[in-house]
Design a protein around this motif. Structure first.
Motif, short mmCIF file in Angstrom:
data_model
loop_
_atom_site.label_atom_id
_atom_site.label_comp_id
_atom_site.label_asym_id
_atom_site.label_seq_id
_atom_site.Cartn_x
_atom_site.Cartn_y
_atom_site.Cartn_z
N SER A 103 49.11 24.18 2.95
CA SER A 103 48.24 23.34 3.79
C SER A 103 46.89 24.03 3.95
O SER A 103 46.74 25.22 3.69
N ASN A 104 45.92 23.25 4.40
CA ASN A 104 44.61 23.82 4.71
C ASN A 104 44.70 24.40 6.12
O ASN A 104 44.66 23.66 7.11
N PHE A 106 42.70 25.79 7.92
CA PHE A 106 41.51 25.59 8.76
C PHE A 106 41.45 24.19 9.35
O PHE A 106 40.59 23.91 10.19
N ARG A 107 42.36 23.30 8.95
CA ARG A 107 42.46 21.96 9.53
C ARG A 107 43.62 21.88 10.51
O ARG A 107 43.95 20.80 10.98
N ARG A 108 44.21 23.02 10.80
CA ARG A 108 45.40 23.07 11.64
C ARG A 108 45.07 23.71 12.98
O ARG A 108 43.91 23.84 13.35
N HIS A 113 43.81 29.76 11.97
CA HIS A 113 42.54 29.99 11.29
C HIS A 113 42.32 31.47 10.97
O HIS A 113 41.48 31.79 10.13
N GLY A 127 45.39 24.36 0.93
CA GLY A 127 45.21 22.93 1.09
C GLY A 127 45.53 22.07 -0.12
O GLY A 127 45.41 20.86 -0.05
#
Length: 150
Positions: A103-104, A106-108, A113, A127
């Motif tokens: 997964s990304n 930084f979108r979680r 992060h 991601g």
């Protein structure tokens, strides 16, 4: 005998395919292993593919990679965000390291992060789901070829 790329997977990655498929997709760890084997073979490498839910075991495998692997790919799972012990082991490793996440991160959630692994990694791929492992193998193989040529 082909050079070896060691791929280490951290906690809960054994649950791939059933754990939060909306985040991690439907591929299983065995599916990822097969993808990695195919990609590495096409580039002239063998793969050692491992998963553990135990931090100390991952640290031991990193230490082993210092002597036995041409390069290292790490998806440390939740240990990415918490493990100074894993970071210290990675920093002692002279082979190139690529960090990968399905997964990304930084979108979680904000706590995801921060990556301790990144400090030791040549690069980070996140991601792209299972494709990220293939990209990591390609990046590592390119880096190893450049180092050999240079």
């Amino acid at each position: 005998m082909a050079q070896t790329i060691q791929i280490l997977n951290g906690p809960n990655l054994n649950l791939l395919g059933t754990r939060e498929p909306e985040i991690y997709g439907s591929e299983t760890l065995d599916d990822l292993h097969a993808r990695c084997e195919r990609k590495a073979k096409a580039l002239g490498y063998e793969v050692v593919f491992r998963q553990s839910n135990h931090e100390g075991e991952l640290v031991s495998w990193v230490q082993e990679a210092r002597e036995r692997a041409a390069g290292l790919i790490v998806n440390a799972g939740a240990f990415t965000h918490t493990s100074v012990a894993l970071l210290d082991a990675l920093l002692s490793c002279s082979v190139p390291i690529v960090e990968v996440h399905l997964s990304n991160i930084f979108r979680r959630e904000p706590f995801r992060h921060r990556s301790y692994v990144s400090k030791a990694a040549k690069g980070v791929i996140c991601g792209f789901g299972g494709l990220g492992y293939e990209l990591a193998i390609e990046a590592l193989a390119t880096s190893l070829a450049e180092a050999k040529a240079g």
